[in-house]
Scaffold this motif. Structure first.
Motif, short mmCIF file in Angstrom:
data_model
loop_
_atom_site.label_atom_id
_atom_site.label_comp_id
_atom_site.label_asym_id
_atom_site.label_seq_id
_atom_site.Cartn_x
_atom_site.Cartn_y
_atom_site.Cartn_z
N LEU A 68 0.82 -1.21 0.00
CA LEU A 68 0.00 0.00 0.00
C LEU A 68 0.86 1.26 0.00
CD1 LEU A 68 -2.98 -0.81 2.39
CD2 LEU A 68 -3.13 0.03 0.05
N ALA A 69 1.97 1.22 0.75
CA ALA A 69 2.87 2.37 0.75
C ALA A 69 3.47 2.58 -0.63
CB ALA A 69 3.99 2.15 1.78
N ALA A 70 3.77 1.48 -1.34
CA ALA A 70 4.31 1.59 -2.70
C ALA A 70 3.26 2.15 -3.66
CB ALA A 70 4.80 0.22 -3.17
N VAL A 71 1.99 1.72 -3.48
CA VAL A 71 0.91 2.26 -4.31
C VAL A 71 0.78 3.77 -4.10
CG1 VAL A 71 -1.61 2.27 -4.62
CG2 VAL A 71 -0.40 0.10 -4.43
N ALA A 77 3.90 9.93 -7.52
CA ALA A 77 4.75 10.14 -8.69
C ALA A 77 3.90 10.39 -9.94
CB ALA A 77 5.64 8.92 -8.91
N SER A 78 2.80 9.65 -10.09
CA SER A 78 1.90 9.83 -11.22
C SER A 78 1.28 11.23 -11.20
CB SER A 78 0.79 8.78 -11.18
OG SER A 78 -0.19 9.03 -12.18
N ASP A 107 -5.88 10.48 -11.37
CA ASP A 107 -5.76 10.70 -9.93
C ASP A 107 -6.86 9.97 -9.16
OD1 ASP A 107 -4.40 12.18 -7.73
OD2 ASP A 107 -6.36 13.12 -7.50
N THR A 108 -8.08 10.05 -9.66
CA THR A 108 -9.21 9.37 -9.01
C THR A 108 -9.03 7.86 -9.02
OG1 THR A 108 -10.71 11.15 -9.67
CG2 THR A 108 -11.71 9.05 -9.07
N LEU A 109 -8.52 7.33 -10.12
CA LEU A 109 -8.31 5.88 -10.23
C LEU A 109 -7.30 5.39 -9.19
CD1 LEU A 109 -9.03 3.32 -11.77
CD2 LEU A 109 -7.20 3.86 -13.40
N TRP A 110 -6.21 6.14 -9.02
CA TRP A 110 -5.22 5.76 -8.00
C TRP A 110 -5.82 5.79 -6.60
CZ3 TRP A 110 -0.79 3.34 -8.42
CH2 TRP A 110 -0.03 3.43 -9.58
N ILE A 117 -7.99 -1.53 -1.68
CA ILE A 117 -7.09 -2.51 -1.06
C ILE A 117 -7.11 -2.35 0.46
CG2 ILE A 117 -4.69 -3.30 -0.89
CD1 ILE A 117 -4.28 -2.32 -3.72
N THR A 118 -7.17 -1.10 0.92
CA THR A 118 -7.21 -0.86 2.37
C THR A 118 -8.47 -1.45 2.98
OG1 THR A 118 -5.95 1.20 2.10
CG2 THR A 118 -7.19 0.93 4.14
N ASP A 119 -9.61 -1.20 2.33
CA ASP A 119 -10.90 -1.63 2.90
C ASP A 119 -11.09 -3.13 2.82
OD1 ASP A 119 -11.43 1.00 3.40
OD2 ASP A 119 -12.73 1.30 1.67
N LYS A 120 -10.68 -3.75 1.75
CA LYS A 120 -10.99 -5.16 1.52
C LYS A 120 -9.88 -6.10 1.99
CE LYS A 120 -14.86 -4.03 -0.44
NZ LYS A 120 -16.13 -4.27 0.25
N SER A 121 -8.66 -5.85 1.58
CA SER A 121 -7.57 -6.79 1.86
C SER A 121 -6.92 -6.54 3.22
CB SER A 121 -6.51 -6.72 0.76
OG SER A 121 -7.07 -7.11 -0.49
#
Length: 359
Positions: A68-71, A77-78, A107-110, A117-121
């Motif tokens: 998640l930190a990498a995302v 960066a994007s 931006d919204t997609l990221w 990922i935070t909510d589900k995984s």
């Protein structure tokens, strides 16, 4: 009796200290082989599985947080890259509004990807691991109660084997033994049921975690692929726009040069149409001739007013009868071979300038 701390009296503290001393003594005797130690190989295997399961779950949780930190780092960066492009993108360039919308959608997609990922995984892993501390504490308590049980059993056996039997002490020791055994067995039975069930649940947890992660990754990359294709299309059309403007500028300069030369060599140029320039007095070249070009690529005509070219064809470039009809990047011309064979000006047509080279 004076209080030592909140909810803890001196009497309770003394009892706890005595229990620790008794357990320590019993463990020493067991290691020396002077007291029997109750062993449960099956339960020990369950505890080993529990420790392995907890370690694996903790590592997975840690790695998910790192992912998640990498995302988030990639998102930052994007965003900086999109901001840089937006700052450089000039208002009159093709697709300015589309570029702004593209940056916002990216931006919204990221953001959605990170949150999903935070909510589900990650939250599923947090909930899964939250049960381990309580079970670990109860395993430790069960181990302490097993030592108490062994100690009570050892004490009861010693009194029974003594030369001078004190029935009152034996009865008290037997009562303590029964109480210690009951407490231990209650904890033991609970854990005997819970640990295998917890061990089996790990598969479902891992399946749900990685299925969810894979699903969100698939959706994210699919949508990001569309946005990347849109960005590529915008860049392609921007380059086409640049080439067209470049071609129009070159054609304009060439036309101005030809007009200037015609004016210097023809006394009647002032009375002739500005777009019509003749070359010499021999009448060999068609009216309005400007210069020659050679086709460097084949061009298939797509309309009736277009000139079809084959690589190597020499074309006589002519001035447009009405300059307003000329499109950027397009020239009017007549194949040299057709003119010399038939002298037919009606065979002229338009063609793309970038398919030719001036000779």
């Amino acid at each position: 009796m004076a209080e030592i701390g909140k909810g803890v009296t001196a009497g309770k503290l003394a009892i706890n200290v005595q229990k620790r001393l008794t357990r320590a003594q019993e463990k020493v005797l067991q290691k020396l082989g002077k007291a029997d130690e109750t062993r449960d190989v099956v339960f020990e295997e369950m505890v080993a599985n529990f420790n392995k399961q907890m370690a694996e779950g903790t590592k997975l949780q840690k790695d998910l947080k790192a992912y998640l930190a990498a995302v988030k780092t990639m998102h930052d960066a994007s965003r900086r890259l999109q901001d840089c492009l937006a700052d450089m993108y000039e208002p009159d360039w093709f697709g300015k509004e589309e570029m702004d919308a593209l940056a916002e959608d990216t931006d919204t997609l990221w953001l959605d990807y990170h949150q999903s990922i935070t909510d589900k995984s990650l939250q599923n892993m947090d909930i899964y691991l939250s049960q381990f501390p309580d079970i670990k504490a109860r395993i430790a308590k069960r181990d302490r109660k097993l030592v108490d049980f062994d100690s009570a059993r050892h004490h009861f056996t010693s009194l029974q084997k003594g030369k001078k039997k004190d029935e009152a002490k034996i009865a008290k020791a037997e009562e303590d033994l029964g109480r210690a055994q009951k407490i231990f067995e209650e904890l033991n039975v609970e854990l005997q049921d819970e640990l295998p069930a917890l061990w089996d649940r790990r598969v479902g947890v891992y399946v749900n975690t990685f299925q969810s992660l894979a699903g969100h990754q698939e959706k994210f990359h699919k949508e990001m692929s569309k946005l990347s294709q849109n960005l590529n299309d915008i860049m392609t059309k921007l380059e086409e726009q640049r080439q067209i403007k470049k071609g129009a500028t070159a054609a304009s300069k060439t036309g101005d040069c030809a007009k200037s030369e015609g004016a210097n060599h023809s006394e009647s140029a002032s009375s002739a149409p500005k777009s019509a320039v003749t070359n010499g007095s021999d009448g060999e070249l068609p009216p309005g001739f400007l210069y020659k070009v050679k086709a460097v690529h084949d061009y298939a005509a797509t309309d009736g007013d277009e000139l079809e070219l084959k690589m190597g064809d020499v074309v006589l470039v002519l001035a447009f009868d009405n300059p307003d009809e000329q499109d950027d990047g397009w020239l009017m011309g007549l194949k040299e071979s057709q003119w010399f064979q038939k002298k037919d000006i009606s065979a002229k047509g338009v063609f793309p300038e970038n398919f030719t080279q001036r000779v």
